[in-house]
Design a protein around this motif. Structure first.
Motif, PDB file in Angstrom:
ATOM      1  N   THR A 156      40.401   7.926  29.659  1.00 14.33           N
ATOM      2  CA  THR A 156      39.285   8.517  28.912  1.00 14.33           C
ATOM      3  C   THR A 156      37.947   7.855  29.222  1.00 14.33           C
ATOM      4  OG1 THR A 156      40.788   9.109  27.097  1.00 14.33           O
ATOM      5  CG2 THR A 156      38.433   9.056  26.589  1.00 14.33           C
ATOM      6  N   THR A 157      37.955   6.531  29.415  1.00 10.86           N
ATOM      7  CA  THR A 157      36.691   5.818  29.604  1.00 10.86           C
ATOM      8  C   THR A 157      35.918   6.311  30.831  1.00 10.86           C
ATOM      9  OG1 THR A 157      35.667   3.637  29.861  1.00 10.86           O
ATOM     10  CG2 THR A 157      37.802   3.950  30.925  1.00 10.86           C
ATOM     11  N   GLU A 158      34.618   6.361  30.673  1.00  8.51           N
ATOM     12  CA  GLU A 158      33.730   6.675  31.803  1.00  8.51           C
ATOM     13  C   GLU A 158      32.922   5.456  32.209  1.00  8.51           C
ATOM     14  OE1 GLU A 158      31.409  10.049  30.667  1.00  8.51           O
ATOM     15  OE2 GLU A 158      33.118  11.443  30.732  1.00  8.51           O
ATOM     16  N   SER A 159      32.712   4.535  31.269  1.00  9.27           N
ATOM     17  CA  SER A 159      31.944   3.323  31.574  1.00  9.27           C
ATOM     18  C   SER A 159      32.821   2.229  32.176  1.00  9.27           C
ATOM     19  CB  SER A 159      31.298   2.790  30.295  1.00  9.27           C
ATOM     20  OG  SER A 159      32.287   2.291  29.405  1.00  9.27           O
ATOM     21  N   ASN A 160      34.135   2.400  32.072  1.00  8.80           N
ATOM     22  CA  ASN A 160      35.106   1.381  32.498  1.00  8.80           C
ATOM     23  C   ASN A 160      35.002   0.084  31.696  1.00  8.80           C
ATOM     24  OD1 ASN A 160      36.477   2.966  34.315  1.00  8.80           O
ATOM     25  ND2 ASN A 160      35.291   2.281  36.093  1.00  8.80           N
ATOM     26  N   VAL A 161      34.391   0.185  30.527  1.00  6.95           N
ATOM     27  CA  VAL A 161      34.365  -0.925  29.569  1.00  6.95           C
ATOM     28  C   VAL A 161      35.030  -0.427  28.288  1.00  6.95           C
ATOM     29  CG1 VAL A 161      32.974  -2.539  28.226  1.00  6.95           C
ATOM     30  CG2 VAL A 161      32.231  -1.859  30.523  1.00  6.95           C
ATOM     31  N   ILE A 162      36.125  -1.076  27.937  1.00 10.24           N
ATOM     32  CA  ILE A 162      36.869  -0.709  26.731  1.00 10.24           C
ATOM     33  C   ILE A 162      36.847  -1.910  25.791  1.00 10.24           C
ATOM     34  CG2 ILE A 162      39.140  -0.074  25.816  1.00 10.24           C
ATOM     35  CD1 ILE A 162      39.662   1.237  28.600  1.00 10.24           C
ATOM     36  N   GLY A 163      36.440  -1.679  24.561  1.00  3.76           N
ATOM     37  CA  GLY A 163      36.353  -2.767  23.591  1.00  3.76           C
ATOM     38  C   GLY A 163      37.659  -2.966  22.846  1.00  3.76           C
ATOM     39  N   GLU A 207      34.803  -5.949  10.548  1.00  2.00           N
ATOM     40  CA  GLU A 207      35.525  -5.264  11.628  1.00  2.00           C
ATOM     41  C   GLU A 207      34.712  -4.098  12.195  1.00  2.00           C
ATOM     42  OE1 GLU A 207      39.261  -4.647   9.586  1.00  2.00           O
ATOM     43  OE2 GLU A 207      39.334  -6.815   9.213  1.00  2.00           O
ATOM     44  N   LYS A 208      33.976  -3.439  11.331  1.00  5.28           N
ATOM     45  CA  LYS A 208      33.107  -2.356  11.804  1.00  5.28           C
ATOM     46  C   LYS A 208      31.963  -2.915  12.644  1.00  5.28           C
ATOM     47  CE  LYS A 208      30.697   1.784  10.221  1.00  5.28           C
ATOM     48  NZ  LYS A 208      30.326   2.626   9.058  1.00  5.28           N
ATOM     49  N   GLU A 209      31.388  -4.041  12.191  1.00  5.71           N
ATOM     50  CA  GLU A 209      30.303  -4.670  12.949  1.00  5.71           C
ATOM     51  C   GLU A 209      30.789  -5.136  14.319  1.00  5.71           C
ATOM     52  OE1 GLU A 209      26.983  -4.946  12.471  1.00  5.71           O
ATOM     53  OE2 GLU A 209      27.417  -3.529  10.857  1.00  5.71           O
ATOM     54  N   ALA A 210      32.009  -5.655  14.382  1.00  7.69           N
ATOM     55  CA  ALA A 210      32.571  -6.079  15.666  1.00  7.69           C
ATOM     56  C   ALA A 210      32.714  -4.879  16.599  1.00  7.69           C
ATOM     57  CB  ALA A 210      33.927  -6.741  15.447  1.00  7.69           C
ATOM     58  N   GLU A 216      27.707  -1.520  21.726  1.00  8.80           N
ATOM     59  CA  GLU A 216      26.383  -1.903  22.232  1.00  8.80           C
ATOM     60  C   GLU A 216      26.492  -2.636  23.565  1.00  8.80           C
ATOM     61  OE1 GLU A 216      24.817  -4.112  18.974  1.00  8.80           O
ATOM     62  OE2 GLU A 216      24.481  -2.312  17.738  1.00  8.80           O
ATOM     63  N   ALA A 217      27.653  -3.247  23.820  1.00  8.04           N
ATOM     64  CA  ALA A 217      27.871  -3.961  25.088  1.00  8.04           C
ATOM     65  C   ALA A 217      28.376  -3.032  26.185  1.00  8.04           C
ATOM     66  CB  ALA A 217      28.866  -5.098  24.872  1.00  8.04           C
ATOM     67  N   GLY A 218      28.422  -1.739  25.910  1.00 11.13           N
ATOM     68  CA  GLY A 218      28.764  -0.771  26.955  1.00 11.13           C
ATOM     69  C   GLY A 218      30.113  -0.102  26.837  1.00 11.13           C
ATOM     70  N   ALA A 219      30.903  -0.476  25.829  1.00  9.74           N
ATOM     71  CA  ALA A 219      32.208   0.155  25.662  1.00  9.74           C
ATOM     72  C   ALA A 219      32.048   1.606  25.200  1.00  9.74           C
ATOM     73  CB  ALA A 219      33.049  -0.619  24.655  1.00  9.74           C
ATOM     74  N   ASP A 220      32.851   2.485  25.768  1.00 13.35           N
ATOM     75  CA  ASP A 220      32.846   3.875  25.285  1.00 13.35           C
ATOM     76  C   ASP A 220      34.175   4.258  24.638  1.00 13.35           C
ATOM     77  OD1 ASP A 220      34.303   3.930  27.620  1.00 13.35           O
ATOM     78  OD2 ASP A 220      33.197   5.575  28.543  1.00 13.35           O
ATOM     79  N   VAL A 221      35.122   3.305  24.635  1.00 13.49           N
ATOM     80  CA  VAL A 221      36.373   3.434  23.879  1.00 13.49           C
ATOM     81  C   VAL A 221      36.613   2.073  23.218  1.00 13.49           C
ATOM     82  CG1 VAL A 221      38.851   3.900  23.949  1.00 13.49           C
ATOM     83  CG2 VAL A 221      37.330   5.060  25.568  1.00 13.49           C
ATOM     84  N   VAL A 222      36.993   2.096  21.938  1.00 12.78           N
ATOM     85  CA  VAL A 222      37.251   0.847  21.210  1.00 12.78           C
ATOM     86  C   VAL A 222      38.665   0.883  20.633  1.00 12.78           C
ATOM     87  CG1 VAL A 222      36.598  -0.607  19.253  1.00 12.78           C
ATOM     88  CG2 VAL A 222      34.827   0.518  20.607  1.00 12.78           C
ATOM     89  N   ALA A 235      32.908   3.747  16.149  1.00 11.27           N
ATOM     90  CA  ALA A 235      32.943   4.583  17.359  1.00 11.27           C
ATOM     91  C   ALA A 235      32.498   6.008  17.051  1.00 11.27           C
ATOM     92  CB  ALA A 235      34.357   4.574  17.947  1.00 11.27           C
ATOM     93  N   GLU A 236      32.958   6.555  15.952  1.00 11.78           N
ATOM     94  CA  GLU A 236      32.583   7.928  15.603  1.00 11.78           C
ATOM     95  C   GLU A 236      31.085   8.048  15.364  1.00 11.78           C
ATOM     96  OE1 GLU A 236      35.018  11.065  13.481  1.00 11.78           O
ATOM     97  OE2 GLU A 236      33.887  10.200  11.800  1.00 11.78           O
ATOM     98  N   GLU A 237      30.511   7.059  14.695  1.00 11.51           N
ATOM     99  CA  GLU A 237      29.069   7.092  14.414  1.00 11.51           C
ATOM    100  C   GLU A 237      28.243   7.053  15.700  1.00 11.51           C
ATOM    101  OE1 GLU A 237      28.274   3.931  11.682  1.00 11.51           O
ATOM    102  OE2 GLU A 237      29.506   4.825  10.092  1.00 11.51           O
ATOM    103  N   LYS A 238      28.789   6.433  16.745  1.00 10.03           N
ATOM    104  CA  LYS A 238      28.075   6.331  18.030  1.00 10.03           C
ATOM    105  C   LYS A 238      28.451   7.450  18.992  1.00 10.03           C
ATOM    106  CE  LYS A 238      25.802   2.405  17.432  1.00 10.03           C
ATOM    107  NZ  LYS A 238      24.332   2.295  17.547  1.00 10.03           N
ATOM    108  N   GLY A 239      29.306   8.371  18.559  1.00  8.86           N
ATOM    109  CA  GLY A 239      29.734   9.459  19.434  1.00  8.86           C
ATOM    110  C   GLY A 239      30.676   9.011  20.537  1.00  8.86           C
ATOM    111  N   LYS A 240      31.393   7.915  20.294  1.00  9.44           N
ATOM    112  CA  LYS A 240      32.337   7.382  21.285  1.00  9.44           C
ATOM    113  C   LYS A 240      33.773   7.572  20.772  1.00  9.44           C
ATOM    114  CE  LYS A 240      28.841   5.994  23.742  1.00  9.44           C
ATOM    115  NZ  LYS A 240      28.458   6.728  24.982  1.00  9.44           N
TER     116      LYS A 240
END
Length: 367
Positions: A156-163, A207-210, A216-222, A235-240
């Motif tokens: 699913t990731t497009e940024s290749n950064v997963i949190g 946990e939400k802040e984390a 913010e560090a580039g993750a598009d999946v958490v 994630a939902e609030e950021k559209g991720k």
């Protein structure tokens, strides 16, 4: 006439006696039924309404009550790990509970201490490794579900950064992060899994802040190893997108959650209570695989493609049939050192004490 009066008096006396004995007999039956009920207690590290870990255990308790109705169950929520848990366990033992399920890792030493004082009570400790004649441990091979959810995240990731929002640096959490990362990189070797520690099990705000910090560090999946849906809501609030844990978190963040790695405790609780009731229970260390259905996946969100679902289902069947295992070699750690050789499989003992990250994890393990 006199004979008729005597007959009537005798008849009324019998009716009166019968009317007096019937409620008493019913009360005795009720008392006997209550005495036969097995008293079973559960202690939870968070509130049942956490939407995650404690909620999943309580779903298992409710399933147990439906399957074995002649029980009396008690729950104590939000019991801190440490001295408080010893006090609560003692109180539950004194109240006549014959089986006590302690559902968090940090209860382990308290369980062992209290169990020594109450040898006739069965204690079951979730995720620990210490046992006694009247203490067993139980857990599920959640790393198998983690691996499968990693496939979903990696595709699913497009940024290749997963949190990954992680709780505490214990083997259970480290093992899950590693399995997830291996699943991610099995389909996307360029992806990285960035880890942030909260040192909490249940703290919705932290946990939400984390989760937000990872986005913010580039993750598009958490993903997460936490008891609340906070990271999924971030994630939902950021559209991720997100990968939930413990229970189906799609209900709390329907636009974000791809799927969740979930627990299904009910069947284990039923099997354990039946064994205790029929006298066949013995202390053991249960670590159930996906084939036991103690761990699994929640339904997919509508954003997950059929191709991804099929990819996961194929690997899931290999896990269930024993054709594949997550920690099969070769496996390297973050430094590039080979930890599991080709053709080798990591032992349970090594998995239960794992203290290193696999290649592809971006993060450190605090001491």
């Amino acid at each position: 006439m006199f004979a008729l009066v005597l007959t009537l008096m005798f008849t009324f006396a019998l009716v009166g006696c019968g009317g007096g004995e019937k409620p008493q007999a019913q009360d005795q039956q009720k008392d006997a039924a209550n005495e036969e009920k097995l008293k079973v207690a559960f202690i939870y590290v968070g509130p049942v309404g956490d939407g995650g870990y404690s909620y999943a255990h309580d779903l298992g308790r409710q399933y147990l009550e439906k399957e074995i109705p002649n029980l009396e169950t008690t729950i104590i929520e939000s019991v801190p790990e440490g001295a408080d848990s010893e006090r609560v366990l003692t109180e539950l033992a004194e109240r006549g509970n014959k089986v006590i399920f302690a559902t968090s890792f940090g209860y382990m030493d308290s369980v062992i201490k209290v169990a020594q004082k109450y040898p006739d009570i069965k204690f079951l400790h979730c995720s620990g490794y210490k046992t006694a004649e009247n203490v067993g441990t139980y857990f599920g091979r959640m790393y198998q579900s983690r691996y499968l959810t990693g496939i979903v995240a990696g595709k699913t990731t497009e940024s290749n950064v997963i949190g990954y929002v992680a709780a505490f640096p214990i083997p259970e959490v480290i093992r899950g992060i590693n399995a997830f990362t291996m699943g991610v990189r099995s389909v996307n070797p360029d992806a990285k899994v960035k880890v942030v520690w909260t040192n909490t099990w249940y703290d919705p705000a932290a946990e939400k802040e984390a989760g937000k910090s990872l986005l913010e560090a580039g993750a598009d999946v958490v993903a997460q190893h936490q008891d609340t849906p906070g990271p999924m809501q971030a994630a939902e609030e950021k559209g991720k997108f997100g990968i939930g844990y413990n229970s189906d978190m799609g209900k709390m963040a329907p636009k974000a959650v791809l799927t969740s790695a979930v627990w299904n405790w009910g069947p284990y609780y039923v099997d354990t209570i039946k064994a205790i009731q029929d006298g066949t229970w013995k202390s053991n260390e249960y670590w159930g695989p996906m084939s036991d259905n103690v761990v699994g996946l929640a339904p997919y969100g509508p954003m997950v493609s059929e191709d991804i679902k099929q990819l996961v289902e194929t690997k899931k069947q290999e896990l269930i049939e024993g054709k594949f295992d997550v920690f099969n070699g070769p496996v390297k750690d973050q430094t590039g050192k080979e930890r599991i050789a080709a053709g080798q499989t990591m032992s349970d003992a090594d998995m239960l004490s794992i203290d290193w990250f696999v290649e592809g994890v971006d993060g450190t393990i605090p001491k």
